[in-house]
Enzyme design. Structure first.
Site, PDB file in Angstrom:
ATOM      1  N   HIS A   1       0.819  -1.216   0.000  1.00 18.04           N
ATOM      2  CA  HIS A   1       0.000   0.000   0.000  1.00 18.04           C
ATOM      3  C   HIS A   1       0.855   1.270   0.000  1.00 18.04           C
ATOM      4  O   HIS A   1       0.365   2.332  -0.330  1.00 18.04           O
ATOM      5  CB  HIS A   1      -1.065  -0.015   1.104  1.00 18.04           C
ATOM      6  CG  HIS A   1      -0.569   0.268   2.495  1.00 18.04           C
ATOM      7  ND1 HIS A   1      -0.244  -0.719   3.397  1.00 18.04           N
ATOM      8  CD2 HIS A   1      -0.364   1.436   3.147  1.00 18.04           C
ATOM      9  CE1 HIS A   1       0.126  -0.169   4.538  1.00 18.04           C
ATOM     10  NE2 HIS A   1       0.076   1.143   4.418  1.00 18.04           N
TER      11      HIS A   1
ATOM     12  N   ASP B   1       1.280  -7.722   2.405  1.00 20.00           N
ATOM     13  CA  ASP B   1       1.340  -6.295   2.077  1.00 20.00           C
ATOM     14  C   ASP B   1       2.790  -5.811   1.874  1.00 20.00           C
ATOM     15  O   ASP B   1       3.332  -5.095   2.708  1.00 20.00           O
ATOM     16  CB  ASP B   1       0.654  -5.503   3.202  1.00 20.00           C
ATOM     17  CG  ASP B   1       0.360  -4.072   2.806  1.00 20.00           C
ATOM     18  OD1 ASP B   1       0.918  -3.598   1.795  1.00 20.00           O
ATOM     19  OD2 ASP B   1      -0.415  -3.411   3.518  1.00 20.00           O
TER      20      ASP B   1
ATOM     21  N   SER C   1       3.996   2.249   8.380  1.00 18.08           N
ATOM     22  CA  SER C   1       3.800   1.270   7.328  1.00 18.08           C
ATOM     23  C   SER C   1       5.101   1.069   6.582  1.00 18.08           C
ATOM     24  O   SER C   1       5.770   2.045   6.232  1.00 18.08           O
ATOM     25  CB  SER C   1       2.731   1.730   6.361  1.00 18.08           C
ATOM     26  OG  SER C   1       1.489   1.324   6.829  1.00 18.08           O
TER      27      SER C   1
HETATM   28  N1  ARG Z   1      -4.590   0.325   7.683  1.00 17.73           N
HETATM   29  C1  ARG Z   1      -3.283   0.284   7.135  1.00 17.73           C
HETATM   30  C2  ARG Z   1      -2.684   1.707   7.127  1.00 17.73           C
HETATM   31  O1  ARG Z   1      -3.154   2.539   7.819  1.00 17.73           O
HETATM   32  C3  ARG Z   1      -3.251  -0.368   5.817  1.00 17.73           C
HETATM   33  C4  ARG Z   1      -3.882   0.365   4.676  1.00 17.73           C
HETATM   34  C5  ARG Z   1      -3.786  -0.312   3.365  1.00 17.73           C
HETATM   35  N2  ARG Z   1      -4.692  -1.412   3.226  1.00 17.73           N
HETATM   36  C6  ARG Z   1      -5.958  -1.281   2.798  1.00 17.73           C
HETATM   37  N3  ARG Z   1      -6.724  -2.347   2.712  1.00 17.73           N
HETATM   38  N4  ARG Z   1      -6.441  -0.122   2.424  1.00 17.73           N
HETATM   39  O2  ARG Z   1      -2.129   2.250   6.232  1.00 17.73           O
HETATM   40  N1  GLU Z   2      -1.102   1.239   7.685  1.00 14.68           N
HETATM   41  C1  GLU Z   2      -0.472   2.291   8.404  1.00 14.68           C
HETATM   42  C2  GLU Z   2       0.452   3.155   7.540  1.00 14.68           C
HETATM   43  O1  GLU Z   2       0.214   3.355   6.378  1.00 14.68           O
HETATM   44  C3  GLU Z   2       0.263   1.722   9.544  1.00 14.68           C
HETATM   45  C4  GLU Z   2      -0.714   1.198  10.455  1.00 14.68           C
HETATM   46  C5  GLU Z   2      -0.938   2.149  11.573  1.00 14.68           C
HETATM   47  O2  GLU Z   2      -1.555   3.206  11.388  1.00 14.68           O
HETATM   48  O3  GLU Z   2      -0.477   1.774  12.625  1.00 14.68           O
HETATM   49  O4  GLU Z   2       1.386   3.751   8.025  1.00 14.68           O
END
Ligand code: ARG
Ligand code: GLU
Length: 717
Positions: free
Chosen positions: A86, A222, A651
């Site tokens: 991502h 990921d 991330s």
């Molecule tokens: N929640 C994670 C972050 O904050 C992963 C985001 C990417 N994944 C998704 N299914 N959108 O970035």
């Molecule tokens: N998915 C998050 C990012 O893009 C990291 C997950 C979080 O927020 O802890 O940095």
């Protein structure tokens, strides 16, 4: 010129009892002082110097800020970077077409020459971090006005940056910590030629998509791979076909040993923003107002985009990244509200504040300094409430309705022209053109018109005093039909890329005149100017007051609550967090284990599904249990969780074991713990990482990219 040295004196003022809970995002250069003992007692086998050192190689030398929004780590001596799928998604999407769909099919460069350059993408190393609090706060006195204080600080910052010793290829910046009670100087080196090397198909890299996002148990691979390129001298250089893979002095070592519960872990990266020391009313406003408003608007916007994406393959490519971004925060806020509510975060703050006040009142000196701070915060937060809510609405309206974001951008041509004439206009033009080229590639005005229709009513109906009068008026005239309203504004020429780009070939005066009379720009400037006069002008001074109060309150907390552990809120600077591999109880009677397996991918598998399809090759490997050296006892590990305190920006952060070897790749947090940005709770806050063995298995067995595996330094025990 004088070398800026590390003066820990300023910090000593604030030293507090070493960390008890393993909450915290720590400054790497202070680990030996504050955390090393605790880390060793948790099982760490290396020293703080192995993590951060400026005289010899340390883990730090493998960590990069990836494009300023994520983290990456250098995993080969030829500059290979590992980050999340991502995080690399913008690049993957950018190079995808209906014919070469790297989002759907993945991408693997077999040779250097197949690696793809990415305009604007960079990787920044941190060369050293120095405490410059004394130098920056020199000349600041208690009775200065805020403006005077800021001007002294700005002058000091410029001075210190200028005098700091650095190599020609290095840059530096200074950032405030603990609400600007302390300052650190970061010396950095940035590489601007970063190329795409590999990415799995989305069905692996984003398996489970939004349904599984922020949720455990998780089964997502990921990850994506990039490479840093340098000039022949191994120095940073802008993109050039002559550039060569960067020779990395200290790439990480990768462990195939695997993990078990209670193993020591640490995450090294660039957490973006946390708010751990807020006043109770600030937390209440997030839970009751700010998060819910943003969630509601986005729920409507996402429904619209999702509907189109499911029906149209091109729209799916165009809107994939936008959708993921909007949905990501939208879902996180929901988890945050739930978590903050369930753990009574506001009440916890209130109790804490009662104790704080009690201690302050018991001491004359403290009472004089901090006796009224909580009351002052209460007043200020009450004052700001309607305006900060209006700010949330404004932000969502302008950003969700693409016609308005586009207008905002084009409007900068008008403002530059008004301010600096043709010269200003010409300076601005290339920046706008850059924006437009990217914008139109990912724009569909039918989708956007529908967005206008669902989002605009939120603004008009719920924001009485702050709404641009003509739009509410028109809304009434149109029998409150957002559709009719939209029909008028989507006649604007700017939804037509060819017409707009053509217009921008004309001379400045012509462009400005045409833009000024465009319906969409008129709507934007109307909404903007109403916002400026009725919201911003009120909000800014209160916000400034709150910033001062928050700074004082931070200092007061550190002085008064001696038994509490203080670490600086995340501010996109390099931090280390540590903890243990650990499951958790999400609710009564339910325990979540610490790791997931490929069996779980197959359990979730829904043939042809948008979120849970599984590539045939992966199903075959599963059927044959063909896991190579990466499986354990006929099973393939996929993800695991640990107690590391992370946030957005982490991330792509590498996850290390007790010996500093790479065991995972951080990418998310669990649903119950998304509130950790405001209220970390060790019992339910967990970060989620891909097991490095799954990453390697996908590269090796799934993609057959032996060329990549050969670059890596793998150890078995
Ligand atoms: N929640 C994670 C972050 O904050 C992963 C985001 C990417 N994944 C998704 N299914 N959108 O970035
Ligand atoms: N998915 C998050 C990012 O893009 C990291 C997950 C979080 O927020 O802890 O940095």
């Amino acid at each position: 010129m004088k070398i800026v040295r590390i003066f820990v004196t300023a910090f000593l003022l604030f030293i507090v009892v070493a960390a008890k809970a393993d909450e915290g995002m720590w400054l790497p250069q202070l680990l030996s002082k504050l955390n090393e003992d605790r880390m060793k007692s948790l099982g760490m086998k290396i020293s703080a110097k192995d993590i951060y050192d400026i005289n010899s190689g340390s883990l730090k030398d493998a960590i990069v800020s990836f494009g300023g929004f994520c983290t990456g780590s250098v995993i080969s001596s030829t500059g290979l970077i590992l980050t999340n799928h991502h995080c690399g998604f913008g690049a993957i999407q950018n190079h995808s077409t209906l014919q070469n769909n790297y989002i759907r099919d993945g991408f693997w460069a077999k040779t250097y020459s197949e690696e793809i350059a990415n305009k604007g993408l960079f990787a920044t190393f941190i060369k050293r971090i120095d405490d410059v609090s004394n130098l920056i706060l020199k000349g600041v006195t208690a009775n200065m006005s805020e403006a005077e204080r800021q001007s002294v600080i700005d002058k000091n910052i410029a001075e210190v940056r200028k005098n700091a010793i650095k190599k020609p290829t290095e840059e530096n910046f200074i950032r405030g910590f603990f609400e600007a009670n302390q300052y650190y100087l970061f010396t950095t080196e940035t590489f601007n030629d970063v190329r795409l090397v590999g990415a799995p198909p989305s069905a692996i890299g984003n398996f489970g998509k939004d349904t599984d996002n922020w949720v455990w148990p998780r089964h997502t691979g990921d990850f994506s791979l990039f490479r840093i390129y340098a000039n022949k001298e191994n120095m940073p250089a802008n993109y050039s076909p002559e550039n060569v893979p960067y020779k990395a002095p200290k790439p990480v070592t990768i462990s195939l040993k695997g993990i078990k519960e209670n193993d020591f872990t640490m995450v090294y990266g660039f957490p973006g923003r946390t708010n751990e020391y807020l006043y109770s009313d600030a937390v209440r406003q997030i839970v009751e107002l700010s998060d819910p408003v943003k969630i509601n608007i986005r729920t409507s916007a996402l429904q619209v985009i999702d509907g189109f994406m499911r029906k149209d393959e091109l729209i799916k490519i165009q809107y994939a990244a936008k959708y993921a971004n909007i949905a990501n925060a939208w879902k996180k806020w929901q988890g945050e509200v739930l978590g903050l509510t369930k753990t009574n975060a506001v009440n916890k703050k209130l109790l804490y504040e009662t104790e704080f006040q009690k201690r302050v009142n018991a001491n004359t000196g403290l009472k004089e300094k901090y006796g009224s701070i909580l009351n002052d915060l209460k007043t200020a937060y009450n004052e700001i409430e309607p305006y900060s809510l209006a700010r949330d609405y404004y932000g969502e309206i302008i950003n969700r309705i693409e016609l308005l974001s586009l207008s905002a951008n084009l409007n900068t041509l008008i403002t530059s022209y008004t301010k600096d004439g043709v010269q200003g206009y010409e300076k601005r033009l290339p920046i706008v053109l850059d924006y437009l080229n990217k914008f139109y590639k990912e724009y569909n005005s039918t989708v956007d018109k529908k967005l206008f229709e669902v989002v605009m009513p939120y603004y008009i109906n719920q924001q009485s005093d702050f709404v641009f009068d003509s739009i509410s008026h028109e809304f009434l005239l149109n029998d409150k039909s957002a559709e009719n309203l939209a029909s008028k504004y989507y006649k604007s020429m700017i939804i037509d890329s060819a017409a707009t780009l053509n217009l921008l070939k004309q001379n400045a005066v012509e462009v400005i005149t045409t833009l000024q009379s465009d319906v969409a720009l008129k709507l934007f400037t109307g909404i903007q100017s109403k916002y400026q006069t009725n919201v911003q002008e009120k909000l800014n001074p209160i916000q400034a007051k709150i910033n001062v109060l928050q700074r004082t309150y931070m200092q007061a907390q550190m002085e008064v609550m001696k038994d509490k552990t203080f670490y600086p809120d995340a501010n996109s600077t390099l931090r280390l967090t540590y903890g243990k591999v650990k499951g958790y109880y999400p609710r009564d009677g339910v325990y979540y284990q610490y790791s997931t397996w490929l069996d779980g991918v197959m359990e979730k598998y829904k043939p042809g599904d948008y979120e849970f399809d599984v590539p045939e090759k992966l199903r075959d490997l599963y059927a044959k249990k063909d896991y190579g050296i990466y499986g354990v006892n006929g099973k393939m590990p996929v993800c695991f969780i640990a107690t590391n305190h992370t946030t957005g920006g982490n991330s792509g952060s590498p996850v290390f074991d007790a010996y500093g070897r790479l065991i995972g790749l951080n990418f998310d947090r669990v649903w119950e713990g998304t509130m950790s940005d405001i209220n970390y709770d060790a019992s339910i806050c967990r970060n989620i990482q891909v097991d490095i063995r799954y990453v390697l298995f996908i590269i090796d067995k799934f993609a057959g990219a032996k060329n990549i595996i050969k670059e890596l330094n793998l150890v078995k025990k």
